[in-house]
Write a protein that holds these residues in place. Structure first.
Motif, PDB file in Angstrom:
ATOM      1  N   TYR A  41      31.606 109.914 -76.010  1.00  0.00           N
ATOM      2  CA  TYR A  41      32.885 110.737 -76.458  1.00  0.00           C
ATOM      3  C   TYR A  41      33.374 110.377 -73.907  1.00  0.00           C
ATOM      4  O   TYR A  41      34.374 111.236 -74.330  1.00  0.00           O
ATOM      5  CB  TYR A  41      32.347 112.486 -76.259  1.00  0.00           C
ATOM      6  CG  TYR A  41      30.933 112.987 -75.222  1.00  0.00           C
ATOM      7  CD1 TYR A  41      31.667 113.411 -74.188  1.00  0.00           C
ATOM      8  CD2 TYR A  41      29.561 113.532 -75.607  1.00  0.00           C
ATOM      9  CE1 TYR A  41      31.157 114.323 -73.752  1.00  0.00           C
ATOM     10  CE2 TYR A  41      29.122 114.159 -74.425  1.00  0.00           C
ATOM     11  CZ  TYR A  41      29.538 114.663 -73.940  1.00  0.00           C
ATOM     12  OH  TYR A  41      28.930 115.071 -72.910  1.00  0.00           O
ATOM     13  N   GLY A  42      32.306 109.875 -73.548  1.00  0.00           N
ATOM     14  CA  GLY A  42      33.512 110.121 -72.422  1.00  0.00           C
ATOM     15  C   GLY A  42      32.819 108.608 -71.425  1.00  0.00           C
ATOM     16  O   GLY A  42      31.932 107.428 -71.497  1.00  0.00           O
ATOM     17  N   GLU A  47      27.153 111.411 -70.780  1.00  0.00           N
ATOM     18  CA  GLU A  47      28.388 111.905 -71.789  1.00  0.00           C
ATOM     19  C   GLU A  47      28.500 111.905 -73.375  1.00  0.00           C
ATOM     20  O   GLU A  47      29.031 110.326 -73.569  1.00  0.00           O
ATOM     21  CB  GLU A  47      30.014 111.467 -71.236  1.00  0.00           C
ATOM     22  CG  GLU A  47      30.009 112.532 -70.220  1.00  0.00           C
ATOM     23  CD  GLU A  47      31.329 111.947 -69.482  1.00  0.00           C
ATOM     24  OE1 GLU A  47      32.039 113.735 -68.911  1.00  0.00           O
ATOM     25  OE2 GLU A  47      31.732 111.191 -68.948  1.00  0.00           O
ATOM     26  N   ARG A 109      33.909 121.375 -70.089  1.00  0.00           N
ATOM     27  CA  ARG A 109      35.479 120.433 -70.093  1.00  0.00           C
ATOM     28  C   ARG A 109      34.653 119.176 -71.019  1.00  0.00           C
ATOM     29  O   ARG A 109      34.856 118.797 -72.272  1.00  0.00           O
ATOM     30  CB  ARG A 109      35.872 120.145 -69.496  1.00  0.00           C
ATOM     31  CG  ARG A 109      36.661 120.653 -68.784  1.00  0.00           C
ATOM     32  CD  ARG A 109      37.274 120.332 -67.526  1.00  0.00           C
ATOM     33  NE  ARG A 109      37.087 119.979 -66.354  1.00  0.00           N
ATOM     34  CZ  ARG A 109      36.693 120.537 -65.667  1.00  0.00           C
ATOM     35  NH1 ARG A 109      36.953 121.572 -65.302  1.00  0.00           N
ATOM     36  NH2 ARG A 109      35.935 120.212 -64.346  1.00  0.00           N
ATOM     37  N   GLN A 110      33.427 118.577 -71.223  1.00  0.00           N
ATOM     38  CA  GLN A 110      32.511 117.845 -71.384  1.00  0.00           C
ATOM     39  C   GLN A 110      31.537 118.141 -72.844  1.00  0.00           C
ATOM     40  O   GLN A 110      32.392 116.952 -74.126  1.00  0.00           O
ATOM     41  CB  GLN A 110      31.377 117.318 -70.544  1.00  0.00           C
ATOM     42  CG  GLN A 110      31.142 117.077 -69.705  1.00  0.00           C
ATOM     43  CD  GLN A 110      29.999 116.467 -68.767  1.00  0.00           C
ATOM     44  OE1 GLN A 110      28.799 116.905 -68.383  1.00  0.00           O
ATOM     45  NE2 GLN A 110      29.876 114.809 -68.448  1.00  0.00           N
ATOM     46  N   SER A 113      35.296 117.264 -74.965  1.00  0.00           N
ATOM     47  CA  SER A 113      35.747 116.410 -75.762  1.00  0.00           C
ATOM     48  C   SER A 113      34.638 115.901 -76.481  1.00  0.00           C
ATOM     49  O   SER A 113      34.851 114.984 -77.412  1.00  0.00           O
ATOM     50  CB  SER A 113      35.075 115.041 -74.585  1.00  0.00           C
ATOM     51  OG  SER A 113      36.550 115.282 -72.901  1.00  0.00           O
ATOM     52  N   ASP A 116      35.283 117.376 -79.503  1.00  0.00           N
ATOM     53  CA  ASP A 116      37.058 116.856 -80.601  1.00  0.00           C
ATOM     54  C   ASP A 116      36.604 115.239 -80.910  1.00  0.00           C
ATOM     55  O   ASP A 116      37.479 114.993 -81.916  1.00  0.00           O
ATOM     56  CB  ASP A 116      38.144 116.977 -78.891  1.00  0.00           C
ATOM     57  CG  ASP A 116      38.723 118.409 -78.869  1.00  0.00           C
ATOM     58  OD1 ASP A 116      37.806 118.876 -79.183  1.00  0.00           O
ATOM     59  OD2 ASP A 116      39.359 118.738 -78.030  1.00  0.00           O
TER      60      ASP A 116
END
Length: 265
Positions: A41-42, A47, A109-110, A113, A116
């Protein structure tokens, strides 16, 4: 009992290593039986998340792990998947970076993400549930409209009491940051905003008075503002064994999460 003692769950539960060993054994068995899809996801090495699919079009619940934002990762909690998959619900478990390498705001914030990314994959907001630090973040995702519903297990919703404890050596919270990141101060979800309006606050009946207070306070506070809240203290369970029902497909807690994934919201 001091705040240090109230929030030091490993000290309060001397046999926690045995409980955590059961988590690890169940996780390894689940991963061997049904290897998950691994989704980034990042760009960072932590992530990523595991997705244990029940079926390609199955509803998805997202589990946010605990560890006071400074320990553990997704691999500890794969064992939660079989109970949900038995009901046709997929499970996503993300990792995230840890304090003190990053600030708590970065972790949030992670998690945004990751949640989402699940929504982008399925086209619907997932049910989000989490334990301890994950319970805090589950409530945050509900406040922001990212979750269809949230189940916060042994959550910490007001971070201010952590400031004078040794836990804050890694978190490095001051009063302003603790207030800004505490969901008790965040907007409550309501019918005029996207996302769900159901928050369950579940806690072990044998947990410290502070953990019981935090869950009761959160349920009462958001409930008074129109959120459909539930407070439940599970008898005989502590901060670690409170997860035991999640390994049992027939438990009321698993059935509750399953029902929430199937509710139109």
């Amino acid at each position: 009992m001091s705040l240090e003692a109230q929030y030091n769950n490993r000290a309060l539960v001397p046999d926690h290593p045995a409980v955590m060993a059961r988590w690890r054994a169940a996780a390894e068995a689940a991963r061997a039986a049904t290897p998950p899809l691994q989704i980034a996801y990042g760009p960072g090495p932590r992530e990523g998340m595991d997705l244990f699919e029940a079926a390609p079009d199955a509803p998805v619940a997202v589990f946010l792990h605990g560890g006071y934002w400074q320990a553990l990762d997704k691999d500890w909690f794969s064992g939660l998947a079989p109970a949900l998959r038995a009901h046709g619900v997929s499970l996503a478990v993300p990792s995230y970076d840890l304090c003190p390498d990053v600030r708590l705001g970065r972790i949030l914030r992670q998690v945004r993400s990751a949640v989402d990314a699940v929504r982008a994959r399925t086209g619907t907001r997932p049910v989000v549930f989490g334990h301890s630090a994950g319970g805090h973040m589950a409530a945050c995702m509900l406040s922001e409209g990212r979750a269809a519903a949230a189940v916060a297990i042994s959550g910490v919703f007001d971070l201010a009491p952590l400031i004078p404890t040794s836990l804050n050596q890694a978190l490095k919270l001051d009063a302003a940051e603790a207030a800004a990141l505490s969901p008790i101060h965040w907007p409550v979800p309501n019918g005029s905003t996207p996302g769900g309006t159901v928050l369950d606050c579940v806690v072990g009946g044998d947990e410290s008075a502070e953990f019981l207070r935090q869950s009761r306070m959160m349920a009462d506070l958001w409930g008074a503002k129109g959120v459909e809240t539930r407070y439940q203290a599970l008898p005989g369970l502590n901060h670690f064994t409170v997860l035991d029902p999640l390994f049992d497909a027939d438990s009321d807690l698993v059935k509750r999460i399953v029902d929430l994934t199937r509710s139109p919201r």
